[in-house]
Structure formats: C-alpha cells, structure tokens
Design a protein around this motif. Structure first.
Motif, PDB file in Angstrom:
ATOM      1  N   GLN A 101       0.859  -1.181   0.000  1.00  0.00           N
ATOM      2  CA  GLN A 101       0.000   0.000   0.000  1.00  0.00           C
ATOM      3  C   GLN A 101       0.899   1.237   0.000  1.00  0.00           C
ATOM      4  OE1 GLN A 101      -2.677   0.179   3.320  1.00  0.00           O
ATOM      5  NE2 GLN A 101      -3.910   1.790   2.423  1.00  0.00           N
ATOM      6  N   HIS A 102       1.205   1.720  -1.202  1.00  0.00           N
ATOM      7  CA  HIS A 102       2.071   2.893  -1.318  1.00  0.00           C
ATOM      8  C   HIS A 102       1.543   4.028  -0.450  1.00  0.00           C
ATOM      9  CE1 HIS A 102       3.581   0.883  -4.910  1.00  0.00           C
ATOM     10  NE2 HIS A 102       4.593   1.723  -4.886  1.00  0.00           N
ATOM     11  N   ARG A 103       2.448   4.706   0.215  1.00  0.00           N
ATOM     12  CA  ARG A 103       2.123   5.903   0.988  1.00  0.00           C
ATOM     13  C   ARG A 103       3.094   7.001   0.581  1.00  0.00           C
ATOM     14  NH1 ARG A 103      -1.465   5.219   5.310  1.00  0.00           N
ATOM     15  NH2 ARG A 103      -1.371   7.496   5.210  1.00  0.00           N
ATOM     16  N   GLN A 104       2.649   8.226   0.701  1.00  0.00           N
ATOM     17  CA  GLN A 104       3.445   9.385   0.296  1.00  0.00           C
ATOM     18  C   GLN A 104       4.299   9.897   1.450  1.00  0.00           C
ATOM     19  OE1 GLN A 104       3.385  11.207  -2.967  1.00  0.00           O
ATOM     20  NE2 GLN A 104       2.910   9.054  -3.250  1.00  0.00           N
ATOM     21  N   TYR A 105       5.513  10.320   1.113  1.00  0.00           N
ATOM     22  CA  TYR A 105       6.456  10.871   2.083  1.00  0.00           C
ATOM     23  C   TYR A 105       6.986  12.205   1.560  1.00  0.00           C
ATOM     24  CZ  TYR A 105       6.312   6.287   4.182  1.00  0.00           C
ATOM     25  OH  TYR A 105       5.881   5.143   4.787  1.00  0.00           O
ATOM     26  N   LEU A 106       7.185  13.120   2.483  1.00  0.00           N
ATOM     27  CA  LEU A 106       7.746  14.430   2.176  1.00  0.00           C
ATOM     28  C   LEU A 106       9.148  14.484   2.763  1.00  0.00           C
ATOM     29  CD1 LEU A 106       7.143  17.237   0.973  1.00  0.00           C
ATOM     30  CD2 LEU A 106       6.404  17.925   3.268  1.00  0.00           C
ATOM     31  N   THR A 127      -0.425  12.046   5.647  1.00  0.00           N
ATOM     32  CA  THR A 127      -1.731  11.422   5.776  1.00  0.00           C
ATOM     33  C   THR A 127      -2.786  12.377   5.221  1.00  0.00           C
ATOM     34  OG1 THR A 127      -2.036  12.279   8.005  1.00  0.00           O
ATOM     35  CG2 THR A 127      -1.091  10.086   7.812  1.00  0.00           C
ATOM     36  N   PHE A 128      -3.774  11.808   4.609  1.00  0.00           N
ATOM     37  CA  PHE A 128      -4.883  12.546   4.028  1.00  0.00           C
ATOM     38  C   PHE A 128      -6.118  11.691   4.299  1.00  0.00           C
ATOM     39  CE2 PHE A 128      -7.116  13.657  -0.162  1.00  0.00           C
ATOM     40  CZ  PHE A 128      -7.740  14.755   0.385  1.00  0.00           C
ATOM     41  N   GLU A 129      -6.975  12.151   5.186  1.00  0.00           N
ATOM     42  CA  GLU A 129      -8.074  11.331   5.691  1.00  0.00           C
ATOM     43  C   GLU A 129      -8.912  10.705   4.573  1.00  0.00           C
ATOM     44  OE1 GLU A 129     -11.909  11.815   8.644  1.00  0.00           O
ATOM     45  OE2 GLU A 129     -10.202  13.153   8.918  1.00  0.00           O
ATOM     46  N   PHE A 130      -9.268  11.498   3.564  1.00  0.00           N
ATOM     47  CA  PHE A 130     -10.090  10.955   2.483  1.00  0.00           C
ATOM     48  C   PHE A 130      -9.357   9.834   1.751  1.00  0.00           C
ATOM     49  CE2 PHE A 130     -11.145  10.872  -2.051  1.00  0.00           C
ATOM     50  CZ  PHE A 130     -12.457  10.440  -1.970  1.00  0.00           C
ATOM     51  N   ALA A 131      -8.072  10.033   1.456  1.00  0.00           N
ATOM     52  CA  ALA A 131      -7.304   9.005   0.753  1.00  0.00           C
ATOM     53  C   ALA A 131      -7.189   7.744   1.600  1.00  0.00           C
ATOM     54  CB  ALA A 131      -5.920   9.537   0.392  1.00  0.00           C
ATOM     55  N   ASP A 132      -6.969   7.913   2.908  1.00  0.00           N
ATOM     56  CA  ASP A 132      -6.876   6.754   3.795  1.00  0.00           C
ATOM     57  C   ASP A 132      -8.201   5.993   3.837  1.00  0.00           C
ATOM     58  OD1 ASP A 132      -4.283   7.491   4.339  1.00  0.00           O
ATOM     59  OD2 ASP A 132      -4.746   8.390   6.284  1.00  0.00           O
ATOM     60  N   TRP A 152       1.077  11.484  -6.234  1.00  0.00           N
ATOM     61  CA  TRP A 152       0.477  12.760  -5.865  1.00  0.00           C
ATOM     62  C   TRP A 152       1.315  13.854  -6.523  1.00  0.00           C
ATOM     63  CZ3 TRP A 152      -0.929  12.962   0.044  1.00  0.00           C
ATOM     64  CH2 TRP A 152      -1.804  11.918   0.355  1.00  0.00           C
ATOM     65  N   MET A 153       0.675  14.931  -6.898  1.00  0.00           N
ATOM     66  CA  MET A 153       1.377  16.033  -7.569  1.00  0.00           C
ATOM     67  C   MET A 153       1.425  17.244  -6.647  1.00  0.00           C
ATOM     68  SD  MET A 153       2.346  14.817 -10.415  1.00  0.00           S
ATOM     69  CE  MET A 153       2.930  16.333 -11.108  1.00  0.00           C
ATOM     70  N   PRO A 154       2.637  17.725  -6.329  1.00  0.00           N
ATOM     71  CA  PRO A 154       2.741  18.921  -5.488  1.00  0.00           C
ATOM     72  C   PRO A 154       2.689  20.187  -6.336  1.00  0.00           C
ATOM     73  CG  PRO A 154       4.917  18.049  -5.898  1.00  0.00           C
ATOM     74  CD  PRO A 154       3.934  17.126  -6.584  1.00  0.00           C
ATOM     75  N   PHE A 155       2.115  21.242  -5.767  1.00  0.00           N
ATOM     76  CA  PHE A 155       2.296  22.564  -6.349  1.00  0.00           C
ATOM     77  C   PHE A 155       2.262  23.575  -5.218  1.00  0.00           C
ATOM     78  CE2 PHE A 155      -2.311  22.461  -6.381  1.00  0.00           C
ATOM     79  CZ  PHE A 155      -2.701  23.777  -6.193  1.00  0.00           C
ATOM     80  N   VAL A 156       2.979  24.663  -5.428  1.00  0.00           N
ATOM     81  CA  VAL A 156       3.112  25.701  -4.410  1.00  0.00           C
ATOM     82  C   VAL A 156       2.503  26.981  -4.956  1.00  0.00           C
ATOM     83  CG1 VAL A 156       4.742  27.056  -3.030  1.00  0.00           C
ATOM     84  CG2 VAL A 156       5.211  24.639  -3.492  1.00  0.00           C
ATOM     85  N   ALA A 157       1.635  27.604  -4.168  1.00  0.00           N
ATOM     86  CA  ALA A 157       1.038  28.894  -4.525  1.00  0.00           C
ATOM     87  C   ALA A 157       1.073  29.786  -3.286  1.00  0.00           C
ATOM     88  CB  ALA A 157      -0.403  28.713  -5.012  1.00  0.00           C
ATOM     89  N   ASN A 158       1.612  30.978  -3.447  1.00  0.00           N
ATOM     90  CA  ASN A 158       1.704  31.935  -2.344  1.00  0.00           C
ATOM     91  C   ASN A 158       2.356  31.338  -1.098  1.00  0.00           C
ATOM     92  OD1 ASN A 158       0.385  33.933  -3.890  1.00  0.00           O
ATOM     93  ND2 ASN A 158      -1.588  33.009  -3.362  1.00  0.00           N
ATOM     94  N   GLY A 159       3.407  30.557  -1.309  1.00  0.00           N
ATOM     95  CA  GLY A 159       4.146  29.981  -0.198  1.00  0.00           C
ATOM     96  C   GLY A 159       3.462  28.814   0.489  1.00  0.00           C
ATOM     97  N   GLN A 160       2.360  28.333  -0.056  1.00  0.00           N
ATOM     98  CA  GLN A 160       1.602  27.219   0.540  1.00  0.00           C
ATOM     99  C   GLN A 160       1.727  25.991  -0.356  1.00  0.00           C
ATOM    100  OE1 GLN A 160      -0.283  27.358   3.492  1.00  0.00           O
ATOM    101  NE2 GLN A 160      -0.586  25.186   3.251  1.00  0.00           N
ATOM    102  N   LEU A 161       2.021  24.825   0.243  1.00  0.00           N
ATOM    103  CA  LEU A 161       2.113  23.582  -0.489  1.00  0.00           C
ATOM    104  C   LEU A 161       0.744  22.938  -0.600  1.00  0.00           C
ATOM    105  CD1 LEU A 161       3.667  21.161  -1.753  1.00  0.00           C
ATOM    106  CD2 LEU A 161       4.014  20.318   0.591  1.00  0.00           C
ATOM    107  N   TYR A 162       0.391  22.541  -1.815  1.00  0.00           N
ATOM    108  CA  TYR A 162      -0.844  21.795  -2.089  1.00  0.00           C
ATOM    109  C   TYR A 162      -0.475  20.488  -2.758  1.00  0.00           C
ATOM    110  CZ  TYR A 162      -3.110  26.307  -1.359  1.00  0.00           C
ATOM    111  OH  TYR A 162      -3.539  27.494  -0.820  1.00  0.00           O
ATOM    112  N   LEU A 163      -1.256  19.450  -2.506  1.00  0.00           N
ATOM    113  CA  LEU A 163      -1.037  18.145  -3.135  1.00  0.00           C
ATOM    114  C   LEU A 163      -2.302  17.714  -3.844  1.00  0.00           C
ATOM    115  CD1 LEU A 163       0.764  16.457  -0.115  1.00  0.00           C
ATOM    116  CD2 LEU A 163       1.824  17.355  -2.181  1.00  0.00           C
ATOM    117  N   ILE A 164      -2.154  17.293  -5.079  1.00  0.00           N
ATOM    118  CA  ILE A 164      -3.285  16.789  -5.863  1.00  0.00           C
ATOM    119  C   ILE A 164      -3.262  15.275  -5.736  1.00  0.00           C
ATOM    120  CG2 ILE A 164      -4.316  16.602  -8.138  1.00  0.00           C
ATOM    121  CD1 ILE A 164      -2.830  19.216  -8.842  1.00  0.00           C
ATOM    122  N   PHE A 165      -4.379  14.716  -5.257  1.00  0.00           N
ATOM    123  CA  PHE A 165      -4.509  13.268  -5.080  1.00  0.00           C
ATOM    124  C   PHE A 165      -5.468  12.745  -6.130  1.00  0.00           C
ATOM    125  CE2 PHE A 165      -7.190   9.908  -3.006  1.00  0.00           C
ATOM    126  CZ  PHE A 165      -6.267   8.894  -3.098  1.00  0.00           C
TER     127      PHE A 165
END
Length: 165
Positions: A101-106, A127-132, A152-165
C-alpha cells in the motif's frame, strides 16, 4: 528512479514479473530515488547517485501477484520558499508487509557540500483522511490494485504547499 523494473524484458503479452531477479525464493522489484545536480546547460555538477539517508529496505511488502516490492519511487521535486523538497511513494509503510500500500512521504533535501551527495534531512509520511478512507474501503472490497496512494502532484502557490490526489 532506478529499479529492477527497468531490467525487465517484456513483450507486452506475458507478465514482466517473470523477468525480475529472484531474491530469497521470490521475484523482487526494488526501486530507489536518484539525484543529480546539473547546470542550466545540463553539464554535470554532481553525477547521478541514490538519495542518501534512506532505508529503502524498510519499505517492503508482498504484492498480490506474489512478488516482493522494496523501496521508494515516483519522486517529485519542488521548491517551497526557495528550499528543495522531494515527494515520493514508499511501497508500504515500515513494518507493513501486506498489503502493498504505497504511501506518500515528504522530504526536505539537503544539497551537498563539495564531494558529498544529496540527502533527505527527514522523511515524513503524509496522511490525508479521504485518501486513507478510500484505500481502506478498497481493501475491504478486495480491490488491492486500488489502494495505492502514489503519484500525488505537489504545487506551491503563495508559499503554501498543495497536493493533488
């Protein structure tokens, strides 16, 4: 990524698993995240090497096909506030042998001093509750192929990290 999948001879009709190396009586796919540093013209500053300070073997599991999966793969590189980070998938959380069960690491990256190599300063499982919840539902329905949390795809906007699942 470097891994034994790249060594497979596959004709597109049969299973590529048969061409994986055998380790301790089981076919095994091993993946590692690689790093290199190049200039804007792509001339080499630091040649390709495996990302340092990773315990690849702690991410190991027996796949539903019977093969053993070991390592981390599918790394994404991004900058957050000017600092380099990697987001990657471990084939299973440490100590979880089944299911795979692949899990994402930062991982914040430390760029090397002269002669050293790129290393991961700390590895944090995300961890991402919906994905879990979705993964657990797929496990209960015996849909093992759908439990992977990877790519998962990371993107940064205005200094905030977002992840697309």
């Amino acid at each position: 990524r470097a891994g034994t999948w790249q060594l497979c001879g596959w004709d597109g009709r049969s299973s590529p698993i048969a061409s994986l190396p055998e380790v301790d009586g089981r076919r095994q796919a091993t993946s590692k995240v690689m790093a290199a540093i190049v200039r804007n013209d792509f001339s080499t500053i630091l040649p390709v090497h495996e990302l340092q300070d990773q315990k690849y073997s702690e991410h190991a599991c027996v796949h539903s096909t019977g093969m053993r999966r070991v390592g981390i793969d599918d790394s994404r590189l991004f900058l957050l506030d000017g600092d380099p980070f990697a987001l990657f998938a471990g084939v299973a959380p440490a100590g979880q042998e089944h299911p795979c069960q692949h899990r994402q690491y930062l991982c914040p990256l430390q760029l090397p001093e002269e002669g050293a190599k790129v290393r991961c300063r700390t590895k944090t499982m995300l961890t991402f509750e919906f994905a879990d919840e979705l993964s657990e539902r797929m496990l209960r329905q015996d849909r093992l192929g759908s439990v992977h949390q990877k790519n998962w795809m990371p993107f940064v906007a205005n200094g905030q990290l977002y992840l697309i699942f």
